[in-house]
Every structure is written in C-alpha cells, then in structure tokens.
Design a protein around this motif. Structure first.
Motif, PDB file in Angstrom:
ATOM      1  N   ARG B  35       0.862  -1.185   0.000  1.00  0.00           N
ATOM      2  CA  ARG B  35       0.000   0.000   0.000  1.00  0.00           C
ATOM      3  C   ARG B  35       0.893   1.227   0.000  1.00  0.00           C
ATOM      4  O   ARG B  35       1.748   1.368   0.875  1.00  0.00           O
ATOM      5  CB  ARG B  35      -0.916  -0.007   1.224  1.00  0.00           C
ATOM      6  CG  ARG B  35      -1.766  -1.265   1.329  1.00  0.00           C
ATOM      7  CD  ARG B  35      -2.546  -1.322   2.644  1.00  0.00           C
ATOM      8  NE  ARG B  35      -3.654  -0.371   2.652  1.00  0.00           N
ATOM      9  CZ  ARG B  35      -3.706   0.655   3.494  1.00  0.00           C
ATOM     10  NH1 ARG B  35      -2.713   0.851   4.349  1.00  0.00           N
ATOM     11  NH2 ARG B  35      -4.732   1.485   3.480  1.00  0.00           N
ATOM     12  N   VAL B  36       0.698   2.072  -1.000  1.00  0.00           N
ATOM     13  CA  VAL B  36       1.601   3.210  -1.159  1.00  0.00           C
ATOM     14  C   VAL B  36       0.889   4.520  -0.818  1.00  0.00           C
ATOM     15  O   VAL B  36      -0.166   4.832  -1.387  1.00  0.00           O
ATOM     16  CB  VAL B  36       2.124   3.294  -2.607  1.00  0.00           C
ATOM     17  CG1 VAL B  36       3.125   4.438  -2.728  1.00  0.00           C
ATOM     18  CG2 VAL B  36       2.775   1.972  -3.009  1.00  0.00           C
ATOM     19  N   PHE B  37       1.424   5.255   0.135  1.00  0.00           N
ATOM     20  CA  PHE B  37       0.993   6.642   0.329  1.00  0.00           C
ATOM     21  C   PHE B  37       2.077   7.533  -0.242  1.00  0.00           C
ATOM     22  O   PHE B  37       3.224   7.517   0.207  1.00  0.00           O
ATOM     23  CB  PHE B  37       0.794   6.966   1.804  1.00  0.00           C
ATOM     24  CG  PHE B  37       0.573   8.422   2.062  1.00  0.00           C
ATOM     25  CD1 PHE B  37      -0.683   8.971   1.903  1.00  0.00           C
ATOM     26  CD2 PHE B  37       1.619   9.254   2.426  1.00  0.00           C
ATOM     27  CE1 PHE B  37      -0.890  10.323   2.123  1.00  0.00           C
ATOM     28  CE2 PHE B  37       1.428  10.605   2.642  1.00  0.00           C
ATOM     29  CZ  PHE B  37       0.162  11.140   2.486  1.00  0.00           C
ATOM     30  N   ARG B  38       1.734   8.277  -1.288  1.00  0.00           N
ATOM     31  CA  ARG B  38       2.742   9.063  -1.998  1.00  0.00           C
ATOM     32  C   ARG B  38       2.420  10.536  -1.902  1.00  0.00           C
ATOM     33  O   ARG B  38       1.270  10.933  -2.083  1.00  0.00           O
ATOM     34  CB  ARG B  38       2.763   8.651  -3.467  1.00  0.00           C
ATOM     35  CG  ARG B  38       4.030   8.989  -4.128  1.00  0.00           C
ATOM     36  CD  ARG B  38       3.845   9.489  -5.553  1.00  0.00           C
ATOM     37  NE  ARG B  38       4.795  10.561  -5.771  1.00  0.00           N
ATOM     38  CZ  ARG B  38       4.515  11.835  -5.554  1.00  0.00           C
ATOM     39  NH1 ARG B  38       3.310  12.166  -5.175  1.00  0.00           N
ATOM     40  NH2 ARG B  38       5.428  12.778  -5.727  1.00  0.00           N
TER      41      ARG B  38
END
Ligand SMILES: Nc1ncnc2c1ncn2[C@@H]1O[C@H](COP(=O)(O)OP(=O)(O)OP(=O)(O)O)[C@@H](O)[C@H]1O
Ligand SMILES: Nc1ncnc2c1ncn2[C@@H]1O[C@H](COP(=O)(O)OP(=O)(O)OP(=O)(O)O)[C@@H](O)[C@H]1O
Ligand SMILES: [Mg+2]
Ligand SMILES: [Mg+2]
Lengths: 578, 308, 360, 360
Positions: B35-38
């Motif tokens: 899961r990527v928070f960018r």
C-alpha cells in the motif's frame, strides 16, 4: 397527551423555540450534535496543542511567534492582501450578482455559469495559469514584447499586486453566488417603490438593494476574506519569486521544519493567530444579521409580481462589462491552461508544430488512477456538500431563529477550520482521528471517511454563512402561518423556510461541492491507498514536473464541473416569483 | 512461498517509479500487497510527525528525500536496523546509522540550464554567479525542501563555497523558488536560465522534449539522499525486509537506471549521459554540520535572501 | 400638472388578457376612482401607468408625452408620479422617517427642507411618534400610513393610490381622506385612486370608473354612476340593489308597465320605451313601504346596521332589499306592501341574468 | 369546541406597553369582533392568543387549558386554531391549491378528502380558477382570499381573523361575510374577528369589543355599543356622532335641560341625573330636521353618499352631522332647524374634550 411547552430563555418570542423533541426531531438533533462534535473536536485539538510548549501549558509559541519580526510582517501582509482582495472581489461580486439577477442584462442566464467558472479552476492551477500568462516570459508578456517590440514585459504577476489580482479573480464568485441567491428572493415591489420615489437604477441598488441583502454581502465578504487569509497556493506561487510572504506560507514552512522542536504546535499557534481576525469578523457580521428583527425580511407573503429592472441604454454597456470580466477571469486563464495542456512539452515555443492532444489521451486513458480519483472526488464532494447543507440549515435556524445560545457559539466554532490553512486542518484531523474515536471505537483515519469528515469540517463555514443570510430573508409570519396550520417547528422549516430560502441552500451546496472536488491541501495529507482524489493526482503530476499533464487533467475537471453546473441550471424547475 | 500480508510504504518517490518498483516486487513476491501513500516529502514528513504524536507511525517502510528526518527517527530508535542481503556489495557509506536507513540509488543536485537561453555550456557551480545570468538564476528553498536545506548546509560547511558563495548568488539576484518542481518549470519556461536542481528531474524533462539540460559541475554534484528505512514495530517485518532487500536486487537497480537514476549496486550500467562511476565527482551532504547548525543556517539564509 | 390618457390598453399574462382595450382620460388635476371586483385589473392598470409593467398593446400618455408603448417606455423615476402599493412596499431596513424622506433625498432638497417636509408628511398621517421605529415594529395600519406619507411627501404631478386606506379604522380613514382631498385641492395633482370603499369613492372623486374584467364598464360622476348605472353589473356593484324579474308589457309617456314573476303588475318610471323580458333594478332607498303599495311581500331577513335596519322581502320576481329606521323595522315573516318610486330597467338577456342573480 | 379566556394580558415592547391589563372572555362558539384605532393592539392580541408572541404578563386559557403565560406557552401547532394574517402570509413557493391544502396535509387526511375539502374551500372564496397559480401571479384580493381559505379549510376550534376582507370589493366582502357566518353557524367554531369595517362588525358579531391603547373600552352587543356607548371615545369611534358642548342646568324624570354654547337651550332624554359641563353626543339619525325644532343652525357642508346626503351644520356648541334623503337635501348655507330625539350625555372632562373634537 404529552404537554409540549417552550420555556423562557429559548427564543426571542419563543414560538420558534418550541422545538418538539419527538422521535423524529430527536434524530435530527442527534445528527446535528454528532456531526458538530466531529467537526469541532479537531479545532479543539488544534487550539489545545498550540497551548503546550516544552511539555507545559503555556503561551510560549504565541510569544515566540509574535516576537519574530518576520512573522509579524507576514501577518500584516496576509491581512493586507486578503482585505484588498475582499474589497475588490465583493464589489465585483455584488455588481455582477445584481446585473445577472435583477436586470434585463442580455443573456443573463448564460453569463451566470460563465461567471462561476473561475471558482471551478483549482486555485493553485489558476495561479499557475496566471504564471503561464504573466510571468516575465508568460504568453501575454511574450506576445506583448513581440507586438510592441519593447524589451520589458507588459506586467509581471509576482508580488502583492498580482496576489490580490488573482485572489480577487478566484474569490469574487463566492460573494457573487451568495448575494445572487439573496437577490433572487428580493421583493421587486421594494425596488419599484424606490424608483417611484425617483431613484435611478444605481441609486436603487445603493439605497435599497444593497442594504436589504446586507447579510448576504456580509457573509460573502467574510467568506472571501477568510479564505483569502488562509489561502496558501496563490501567495506561495505568486509571492515567492518576489519574496513576498504571507502567514500561510510561513505556517507551511513551520509544519515542514521538523528539526525545530514542537514545530507542529508552533504551526498550530500561528494558525490560531491567523484565525483570530476571522473570528472577529464573524462576530461583527453575526451582530449585523442578529440585529435582524425582520429588517432584512424581503419575502413577506404579500404582494409580489413585478419584473426585472430595465437598464435602458446602459443595457449594452453592462453586457460589455460582464463580458470583460468573464474574459479576464475565465477565458484567459482557461486559455492558458488549454494551451499548456496542448503543447508537447513545457517550455517549447507555442506553435502548431508543437500542439498535441497526447496529454489528454494520457490522463484519460493512460493513468488508471484518474478514473478512480475522479469518482472518489465527485462522490466525496457530493456527500460533503449535502451534509454541510443539512447541518448548516439546522444550525443557522437554531441560532438565528430559535436563538439558542449553544447554536450561536457552535456557529462560531464551526468557522475556524475554514479560516486556517488546509495543511494545519489536516494535521489537526490526524491528531484527532488517527486513534479510533472513543466509545464508538470507529477509526476514520486511513479510510475515505476521514476525507469526507475533512471536507465537511473545512467547508461547513461556507454553508453556514450562506444559509443564515438566506434565512434572514424569510419573514417570520410565513413560518408562523405554517405553525398555526399545524406543522411542528421542524416541519415548518422543511416545508416553508427551506423552500423559500432555496436559492441560498442551492448556492451553499455548489459553493461547497466545487472546491471539494479539486480539494488539495487536506487530501494530500489525508488520502489513503485507493482513496486518491483528483486534487492529489493533479498536484502529484505537477510536482513531478509533468506540467502539461496536470494542466490537461485540471482542464478536464473544470470542463466536468462546468458541464455539471450547466445541467443543474438547465434542469432547475421554474422558479416562482418572489 | 515467501512472506505475505501487506506493507504500507510512505514515499516521496514519483508515481511512475513507485508503480514500476512495486510491480516488479510483486512479480517476485506475489503474496505481498504494497500500500503506497505518496506525496511530496514535506507532506509525508508532516503526516508521519502527526502520527507520531498520536502513537505509532502507521507505515512499515519509509522512502523519501529527507535524510535529516530519518536521522531524527533513528536517534529516537524508531527504525529497524537491517542489512539487506542483496545490498552486501553496495559501498558501506550508503547504509547509514548502523543499517537503519539505506541509499538505494543516487540522485544529485546539479547545475541545470535552459538550452534556448544559455549559449556557453556551464561547467561549475560558480556559473550561477555569473553576471550574464543576473536575475535569471534559481535555487529551491531550504525552508520548504529538506534536500535544499541539505544543499545549503553542506555548501556553507565547505571551504571552497561557504556563505561567500551564497552572498554571490544573492548579488546575482538569484530567485529562491519553492521546490525542485518550481525550479524546473521556470527553467523550462525560460523564466530563469540556470539553476540548482536534482539531475533526474532535468533528464526526465529533457526526455519529454523540454529545452533543458544539466551538467555535472567540476566541483562535484551534491548527493541528495533519498533513503529507505523500516519502521520499528511494523506489523509485517518479513515483508518489509523483503521489500527493502528487493530494492537492491539487480532487477530493481537496473529499473532505476532505466528511469535515469544512478544505481548504487556495482556493475549495473549507468543511464545515458551520466559519466561512469569513477569520473562522477560526488559531494556528500555534511549531515552533522546541518544537525548542529540547522537554525543558524536557516536564519542566515533568510536574512541573506529575505525568504522564510 | 398632468392629465393622464390611456389608449386601448391591453396586458396579457401567459395567454390570459387581464386588461383588454381599456380607454381612460383623466384630466389635469382630476380625482378619478377605480372601482371593480377583486382581480379585475385595477392594480395592473396602475402599474402600467407607473411604468412597471409594459403594456401588451396600447399607450399611456401624460400631458401629451407618450410614456409607455409595447415597444419602449420611460422609466418610472422619470414620470414624476408617486404611488402607494397595495402591499405597502415600505423598506424594512429604513426607519419610518427614512422611508418617508427618501423621495426627497432623491430630489436633493436641502437638509432643512427635507426634515421639515418629512415631519409634515408624518403629521399628516399621524405618525410623528413612531418616526424612528422600523417598519417591523409597526402595526399594519401604521405601515400603510408610512406608504401613504412616502407617496405624498414628494408632491408629485400624478398620484396613484392602490387601496391606500384599506387597513385603517373608519375614523382615521375619513380623516386621511379629507387630508388627501385637501392636499389635492391645494396642489392640484391628478389622482388615480383604487378603492373598495364605495363611500370613499363617492365622497372623494370627481369621476368614478367601474372596471370589470380588464375593461371599463362605466365612467362618470358618482351620482351618475349611482343613479343611472349603465348596466346591471354597475347597478349591482356600486351601491346595493335588488333585481326583480319581469315582463315589460306596455310603455307610455315615461312610465312602463311591468308584470313581475307570477303576475303582479307594477308601474315604474322609465324614459326609453321597451318591451319584453326585463330586469327591474331597485335600490333600497327607491322603495317606500306604503300600505297602498301595489307590491306586496313577506319579510325574510333583517340585518341591524346601527343607524338603520336592512330588510329583505320575498316579492314576485325576486327578493327586494330596503332599509327602514331602527324604530319602524317590520317583524320577520310580516307581510308588507311597498311602492317603487324609481328604478332602472334593463332588457333581460342570458348574460345580464347571471349578473342579476349575483347582485343580491 | 372552545371558549377563549384572556386574563390581565399585557405585552411590552422595549419599554412601551402596547397591551395592558386586557381581559376578555369569548364563549364557546361566539363571534366577537375587535374594533379599535390603528395601532391599538388588535393584532398583538391575536398573535398572543395564537402563541406567536409571549405575553409579558397575564394568561391565555382555552377550554380550561392554560396555553400562554409569561414563563411558558404551548406551541401554536398544538392549539387547534387557525388565523388569517393581516399581511396574508401566503407561501410564495406553493400554488394556491398547495397553500390551502397545507393545513390538511399536516393533519394527514386521505388524498381524496384533502382534494375535496381544498376544492370546497377554494370555491368558498371564489378561487377555483386560479388554483394552480403561484401567489405572485395573483391580485392583492385574491392573495387575501387564499389566506382566508387556508384558515377555513382545517375547520379549527378557534378562528382568528385579522382584517381578512380588507382588500375585497364591497360585494365580494358581503358574500364572504355570509359564507363565514354560515360556516360558523354550521361548525360552531369560536371567532375572534379584527375588522375596521363597522358595518361588518355590526352585522356579524354576537359581541363587539372596542379596544383603545391596549385595553378594552367597551364590550357588548352591537346594538348596545352603538346605542349606549359607555364613553365618548366609543361613541365617536363606533358609528358616526357629533359632539355638542353644553351645560346641564336641570334634570327631571329622565329628561335633562342643556344650555348649548352661546345659550340656546335644548331638552334631551337622559336616565341618570347630572349637572355641570357636558358633552351631548348625537348620532346623525338621532336628529330630525323640523321647522318647530328648538335647535337652529346653518348648513356648512354636504357630502353625497349615494343613497343619502350627509349634512354638517354649525349649531351652538359645535357642529352637528345629520343625513337626509337625496331628494330633500338643504342647500349650502341654508338655515335649518332640528330636534334631537335622543342622545348620550357625558360629563365634560379635559380628557373627553379632546376625544370629542376628534370625533367629527
Ligand atoms: N404575474 C401574473 N401572471 C398571471 N396573472 C396575473 C399576474 N398578475 C396578475 N394577474 C392576474 O391579473 C388580474 C388582475 O390583477 P390585478 O392585481 O390588477 O387585480 P386588482 O384589480 O388589483 O385586484 P385586487 O382588487 O384584488 O387587488 C388578476 O386576475 C390576477 O390573477
Ligand atoms: N416589535 C415591536 N416593537 C415595538 N412596538 C411594536 C412592535 N410591534 C407592534 N408594536 C406597536 O404595538 C402597537 C400595537 O400593534 P398592533 O399591530 O397590535 O396594532 P393593531 O391594532 O393591529 O393596528 P392595525 O389596525 O393598524 O393593524 C402599535 O402601536 C405598534 O406600533
Ligand atoms: Mg390590486
Ligand atoms: Mg393589525
């Protein structure tokens, strides 16, 4: 049967405060309570955290902030640009609202949507557009230099003047919409009486129209002022190159300067400072409306008829004026946006050889996230707008009509989140909701719900001001008539008050929905995987230097909003004559 | 079988890069969902800080361009010490603070310029101070970007630059712009002619056709650390370690190269236009000096340039 | 000063004509009342003359200047008129004083004069004491008086009054009526006066215009309209009248023989010769009860009117209304006999029938 | 059904009492009219009874239930009342039909019944044809009738009418008056009726209450109030009357000798013995012109009233108003002599003086 009585203290003359606490009513008040709680809590957290320094309760952060000349300067700058922009924007908004709603301006309906467009362009994109246009090498300046042969640009957008200019152009729609809503309910007989007394249209406006919609003007101006104060994108983009700094940029920097101890608390303190004048203004404006006593009640349930004011030979002049505004506020920036989004790469000379639609293909079909983000944003925005409107009407009614002290305080508290930079609100929301909510044990953080909460929190102020100014127009007797006809307070509001103030309700919805769709500063901090919003995507692209792509996407969004609004205006059912 | 479950990654890496890496990672570890928070490194840091105030950091793996912040975390012992097997052959200096955070590929602050406006190809940092560019020079703001702060901090600590260099920049009416993104945009539009900015940005823009290019300054290019770290108390250590380790695999490293970053793993061919390892002169950020003097640096800088 | 001429005026809303082919000429300084049933177009007429509503056809001419045509019109503020709106339209955000002073402010008169004239206007309508209140703090009648004062203060050339006294008590109404009449005598402005109070209309007007469905049915001096109503409608609408159904059988030297309903025969004075089915229109005071009277009927209703008693009697051909002094009122059901000293006679057509019925 | 009791009611705005110590008892099913000068507190009274305004003191009790006190009150919707607002308060966003149907909608009656009763109410006020219009497209009188229909449709226990017919023409007013009376007879609801039309009040009411400055000056049957006005104010306010200044010199068996102004002496009937300065209150019909009359005066004004002529004559002690048939009106300036057949006599105090003057 259970005797329903209303007690002294509730209500000026009390009848409105006879709020029946039946099952139906109860649900409503619980809703109000809970939502308000959810919104107020982060503000409390924010305030609280600003009051702790070196682990002790103190005003240290405030003291330190105020002791810094730079901060004081930034504060002054903020107030200066915000005030200037508000003055200009409100003036513009009121004139336009009057022209499009009360006069026989050519093609008034069409102009209405066109005049809203600036509000549909995400502010930082809008600022960008003006950079494209009026940076020393902007389209306009280059054109000017080519045409005139001068070596110096026509005008450079950087600096306070530019900030005010752009803030005005992106701000005037707020007072415009709020005031227009109020004007839609103006009782024409009141204007006719003035003309009968010998007043020319502009005099009528000055002496009768403006004073009568003062609550709306006040609300519009207040909202514009507050949002200008808290605006980060525009001053950041236009101020930096000229080393002109406002408090929000400072706050942003503080949030990011993690090295310094307690930087978040310091930022909170700065934000509270920023919110202070806004709070003051709110009190003033409330006083204005509160004075009420039906002094602004233009919908009285008598008379009516009457049509639009005929401008006579001014008609076309007015048309040109409006056209000019639309041209500057909308056509130019949108044109720049379009041009940028159509040029192969940013910086290459503009010309047929460099035009391409590939960026549109990319954003529409190349980036899978875009579709999802659009859907998220639209749904969140719609949800938020709806919640805000419900809440706003309820609170406005309780505080303006039923005169509940609690509601009046609440009204003030709900305005805070709109008057501080989004980044800070976002941080406050994280502080408030990263942990599960006690008792119910629900965790908003890392879900789409926190975005919904964020938008409602952020924009509820818009709804409130708009609703309360609309409410001031409805003469008490109309509601009384409903009560005596057998409707409870709640029902009277739903059946009579709300429909009559409908233009305001509608505007409130629009005024919240639009910025929520492209909302950026909160979303960027609060979104979670799968819950990207369109604002985040646009900003992301921009950050990675994919200017053209972000321009293209912004343009798509703007067009979507535009289409939506046109549809709304078209499908709006025939309005009764006020 | 390998690890499973999910890892949450907070990063300031560009969208496309992260996606590529994650796809590649999943080819090897299909059972792990990343899961990527960018976001920009600024917001990422703010988010992490806020999370810290409320308890634990909600991420498993961090990867962004703000080494100072990671040092801070390491000092608070919030990072896992881990030496990725695939990273053995990588020079030790790229594993910081006892393997608490790691450099996985190199980006540099370099001198970039607008090809339409700059006739003589620059060669040195000092070209930014040339009168012919007066008012058309840009650098990112150390108050907004951690990388920019690192740059200032390091340069003022160096004999051949020091504050003198920045005074010169000031005299040359240098514009202090917000972020690297800004700098690049203004460079491309021709609003400024020459600037300090990260290299891969320029190469990417050039690749897209913008009239920009950069040189490798003779004094050396400043390494902009973008380290990766594993958060202590992660729910899924195996997967987190697997992810970090994967970043050092030849597969990932050559991906970086394709994306015109400079790989740290020896033996991976450099991207086009980059001098090979030994000819590439690197200035390493002087982190201790920055930590020690952060406030002073900020103060002096803002007095000098009137920014904040 | 200004005479008002309205030519073939017509106004259509959606596709219903609310005014059609209306012609009126009001002389300079004349006082003309508009009477008519609710919804007949009185307000619309005034609004067209004031310049708020654009006529669908016809023109409005004031002292020779054409002010309104379907194509263009002179804006209201340049017509030198004043108007009292049926819904008052007082400005809620201004005090009573400010409301009344406004027309003067638009004229840029000196402060002192403004002060003076406003005060005078307020005294005229007996509102001195509430000058500083806001309309929201006034009673209905007080608001209406504010509207009246506001219209009078500017001493306009043409005054349009749309039921300006409807919410005032009889006594005050009478007083203000006199004030207006007095003012008009002094300043000689032209007045168009919409009212539902016939006594008012009769007492104040030089001429009365009776409107009906957007047209003028009859216009003339109060006495004319009352005593020589041109149509049954006018007869029934202005003042009170009973209508008796009958058959004109013979006419000679100004008297006509009419057989009522079941065959009782009466002889009434009537100038023009006529025969066939007719309506006898009889006003209460045209009936005298008289033992020798040829017409007999039974009293079916008595209404106490303070200074007199209205009696309704069943007589052949319809119901007859007459009034008697409080003393000599007959008992219910009592059999009485009358004489009709005068009346109006109309040929009885399908149309007039219905009106006849409505009348009582 | 419900009787309404108002006890020692008082209402203060800012620091002016607009109602003070007002007591009324309206019996179940009674029709009581409120008469009074503009601004005397009629509307306020109704609004307190309806529960919109909280009394500053006193209570409102309906069929034994206390509904309003200064501390608390039952909300309007729980009072089973209906009201016509002086300012109509029709809802601009609802069609005429929806406006009228609303009270029924609040009662949750079946669709069919709602349809039926609404239509009936609309016919009652003659608005069938405009049922689907919005109030903004109606004439003033039509709007007022919408308000009336809306109040009647719910068949309330108590009906509060605040000048419900003020904007209607005489004929329609009379018709609706009968309709209301008829309805009341049938359904027996209690009515509080504010009106400025005295004929209306006289004709409809069981009792008339004359208000003045927030208090009730006299309440009684129409005849009582008209013929035995308790104070000069009532005498002057209800019906028309002239006041003559005089000196009561002698009284014996129900007749009093009064010397008017300059010394002409008249003898008038009066029950209670009294002496000293007095007002003679004389209604027009209490005067008969009679050559042998003891009182002589010169005609100074004649007003044509359609069915009669009002004459005003200068007589010793003041001006006398009387009416004569259209035929026998005396000429202006003509010298006439009368007899006063009856009158009311009041001791002349400073107070009553002023009122006396106002009266004519
Ligand atoms: N905007 C409108 N649209 C449609 N019909 C209208 C409109 N305004 C008025 N009417 C109709 O025109 C007719 C005349 O209206 P007007 O107000 O002139 O009547 P009025 O004579 O003043 O009646 P009243 O004595 O009740 O005031 C009415 O039947 C009314 O229903
Ligand atoms: N909100 C208020 N503040 C102060 N005074 C008020 C307020 N409302 C009414 N009044 C005063 O109270 C008095 C009574 O008002 P009310 O409306 O009851 O009179 P009314 O008898 O209905 O008169 P009308 O016949 O003209 O309607 C008036 O003198 C009015 O000026
Ligand atoms: Mg009218
Ligand atoms: Mg009243």
């Amino acid at each position: 049967m259970n005797e329903l009585v209303t007690w002294r203290g509730a209500g000026r003359d009390g009848y409105a405060a006879g709020l029946p606490v039946r099952a139906g009513g109860a649900v409503g008040w619980i809703f109000v309570g809970v939502i308000s709680g959810l919104i107020v809590y982060p503000s409390v957290v924010l305030l609280g955290s600003s009051l702790v320094a070196e682990g002790r309760v103190s005003l240290g952060h405030y003291a330190r902030a105020l002791s810094e000349a730079a901060v004081r300067q930034a504060f002054v700058n903020s107030v200066a640009v915000a005030t200037a922009a508000t003055a200009a924007g409100t003036f513009l908004g009121v004139i336009l609202a009057w022209l499009t709603s009360r006069t026989d301006l050519p093609a008034a309906r069409a102009w209405h949507t066109a005049l809203l467009l600036p509000y549909m362009i995400p502010p930082f994109i809008g600022a960008m557009a003006w950079v494209y246009l009026l940076s020393p090498v902007g389209y306009l300046n280059r054109l000017w230099m080519q045409v005139s042969g001068f070596g110096t640009p026509l005008a450079v957008i950087y600096g306070p003047a530019g900030i005010v200019f752009v803030l005005t152009l992106y701000g005037y729609p707020i007072p415009y919409v709020v005031v227009r809503a109020a004007l839609e309910r103006m009782n024409p007989a009141l204007e006719e009486a003035a003309r009968m007394a010998g007043a020319r249209p502009l005099q009528v406006m000055r002496d009768v129209v403006v004073p009568l919609v003062l609550p709306a003007i006040g609300s519009g101006a207040l909202l514009l002022w507050v949002s200008s104060l808290a605006n980060f994108g525009i001053p950041a983009i236009l101020g930096f190159p000229a080393r002109y700094f406002v408090l929000p940029t400072r706050i942003y920097a503080t949030v990011l300067s993690f090295g310094t101890p307690d930087n978040l608390r310091a930022a909170a303190a700065l934000s509270v400072l920023l919110a202070a004048p806004a709070g003051l203004a709110l009190v003033l404006q409330r006083g204005l409306v509160g004075r009420g006593g039906g002094r602004f009640a233009v919908v009285t349930g008598q008379g009516g008829g009457g049509g639009r004011i005929e401008l006579g030979r001014w008609r076309w002049a007015a048309g040109v004026f409006v056209a000019a505004v639309v041209g500057i506020a909308t056509v130019l920036p949108l044109g720049a946006l379009l041009l940028t989004s159509l040029t192969r790469a940013y910086g290459v000379p503009v010309g047929p050889e460099n035009l391409t639609v590939e960026h549109y293909q990319t954003v529409l079909f190349g980036i899978p996230k875009v579709g999802r983000a659009l859907r998220n944003s639209l749904m969140l925005a719609a949800g938020a707008a709806t919640l805000v409107v419900l809440l706003a009407v309820a609170v406005a009614y309780l505080s303006e009509r039923a005169r509940w002290r609690a509601a009046q305080v609440l009204e003030g508290a709900l305005a805070i989140p709109y008057s501080v930079p989004g980044t800070v609100v976002a941080v406050a929301l994280i502080l408030a909701y990263a942990r599960p909510i006690p008792v119910v044990n629900i965790r908003l953080y890392d879900t789409a719900w926190i975005l919904l909460a964020a938008y409602v929190t952020r924009f509820v102020a818009i709804g409130l001001r708009t609703a309360s100014s609309g409410l001031a127009q409805v003469h008490a007797s109309l509601e009384e008539a409903a009560r005596i006809a057998g409707a409870g307070a709640g029902r009277a509001v739903v059946d009579v008050v709300v429909p009559i103030m409908w233009p305001s309700v509608r505007s409130a919805w629009v005024l919240v929905f639009i910025p929520a769709v492209a909302e950026l500063t909160l979303s960027v901090l609060l979104y979670s995987v799968g819950n990207e919003t369109i604002g985040v995507v646009i900003y992301g692209l921009h950050e990675e230097g994919k200017i053209a792509l972000s321009a293209a996407l912004s343009f798509v969004v703007t067009v979507l909003l535009l289409g939506g609004h046109v549809l709304m205006v078209k499908t709006a059912k025939k309005e009764w004559m006020a | 079988p390998g690890p499973g479950g999910t890892v949450t990654l907070y990063t300031s890496e560009s969208e496309d890069d992260v996606n590529l890496i994650v796809q590649a990672f999943n080819r090897r570890y299909p059972n792990v969902t990343v899961r990527v928070f960018r976001a920009g490194s600024g917001p990422v840091v703010a988010r992490i800080q806020a999370e810290m105030q409320t308890g634990r950091i909600q991420a498993d793996v961090l990867w962004f361009a703000d080494i100072a912040f990671l040092r801070d975390l390491a000092r608070r012992d919030l990072l896992v010490s881990y030496s990725p097997p695939s990273g053995r052959r990588v020079p030790g200096r790229y594993h910081y603070d006892g393997n608490r955070y790691h450099e996985v590929r190199l980006i540099f602050n370099v001198v970039a310029f607008n090809t339409n406006h700059v006739r003589f190809r620059p060669s040195s940092w000092w070209d930014l101070t040339l009168p012919r560019y007066r008012g058309r020079v840009g650098i990112p703001n150390p108050f907004v970007s951690g990388a920019a702060l690192a740059h200032v901090g390091t340069f003022v600590s160096m004999r051949e630059f020091g504050w003198a260099y920045y005074r010169k920049l000031r005299e040359n009416e240098t514009q202090v712009l917000r972020s690297n993104g800004d700098v690049l945009q203004k460079l491309a539009s021709g609003e400024i002619s020459i600037a300090q900015v990260v290299d891969f940005f320029v190469r990417a823009a050039k690749g897209r056709g913008s009239p920009v290019d950069h040189i490798w300054p003779q004094e050396g290019s400043l390494l902009v650390p973008t380290p990766v770290a594993i958060v202590k108390g992660t729910q899924n250590l195996p997967a987190a370690e697997a992810f970090v380790d994967f970043l050092y695999t030849p597969e990932a490293q050559s991906l970086f190269a394709q994306r015109s970053y400079i790989p740290v793993l020896p033996g991976i061919p450099y991207p086009a236009g980059v001098p090979e390892a030994e000819r590439l002169k690197v200035i390493f950020p002087n982190l201790d000096h920055i930590d020690q003097w952060r406030e002073e640096i900020r103060k002096t800088f803002s007095e000098l340039f009137g920014v904040q | 000063m200004a005479g008002v001429v309205v030519e073939r005026l017509g106004k259509r809303y959606n596709d219903a004509w609310v005014i059609r082919g209306l012609d009126v000429t009001v002389d300079d300084g004349e006082f003309v009342s508009l009477l008519g049933p609710s919804g007949c177009g009185k307000t619309t007429t005034l609004r067209i003359i004031a310049g708020f509503v654009r006529p669908t056809e016809g023109r409005v001419i004031v002292e020779g200047r054409v002010l309104s045509t379907p194509e263009w019109q002179v804006p209201p503020e340049r017509r030198g008129m004043a108007m009292v709106f049926q819904s008052y339209a007082v400005w809620p955000h201004m005090t009573v004083f400010q409301n009344v002073a406004y027309p003067l402010r638009c004229r840029r008169v000196t402060r002192r004069e403004l002060e003076l004239r406003t005060r005078r206007a307020l005294e005229l309508v007996r509102l001195q004491q509430v000058a500083d209140r806001y309309p929201g703090e006034l009673s209905g009648g007080q608001q209406q008086r504010v509207a009246l004062a506001r219209a009078l203060v500017g001493e306009p050339a043409v005054l349009l009054l749309d039921e300006p006294l409807s919410n005032l008590d009889a006594r005050l109404r009478e007083e203000l009526r006199d004030e207006i009449a007095e003012l008009q005598r002094r300043l000689g402005f032209t007045v168009l006066y919409v009212t539902h109070d016939q006594v008012e209309a009769m007492a104040m007007s030089d001429r009365v215009a009776v409107m009906r469905e957007g047209q003028i049915e009859q216009i003339g001096s109060p006495q004319e309209v009352y005593e020589k109503p041109r149509t049954p409608f006018v007869a029934g609408f202005v003042g009170r009248a009973s209508f008796l159904e009958g058959e004109a059988v013979a006419w000679q030297e100004g008297r006509v023989q009419v057989v009522l309903g079941d065959g009782q025969q009466v002889e009434v004075p009537w100038a023009e010769p006529l025969r066939g089915p007719v309506w006898l229109c009889v006003r209460p005071e045209w009936v005298v009860s008289d033992v020798a009277g040829e017409l007999r009927g039974r009293v079916v209703r008595r209404v106490y009117r303070g200074d007199r008693v209205d009696c309704v009697g069943d007589v052949p051909g319809g119901r007859l209304l007459w009034t008697v002094g409080v003393g000599q009122a007959p008992a219910l059901g009592e059999e009485v006999s009358f004489r009709i000293v005068r009346c109006a006679v109309y040929p009885r057509t399908a149309l007039s029938t219905s009106e006849g019925r409505e009348a009582i």
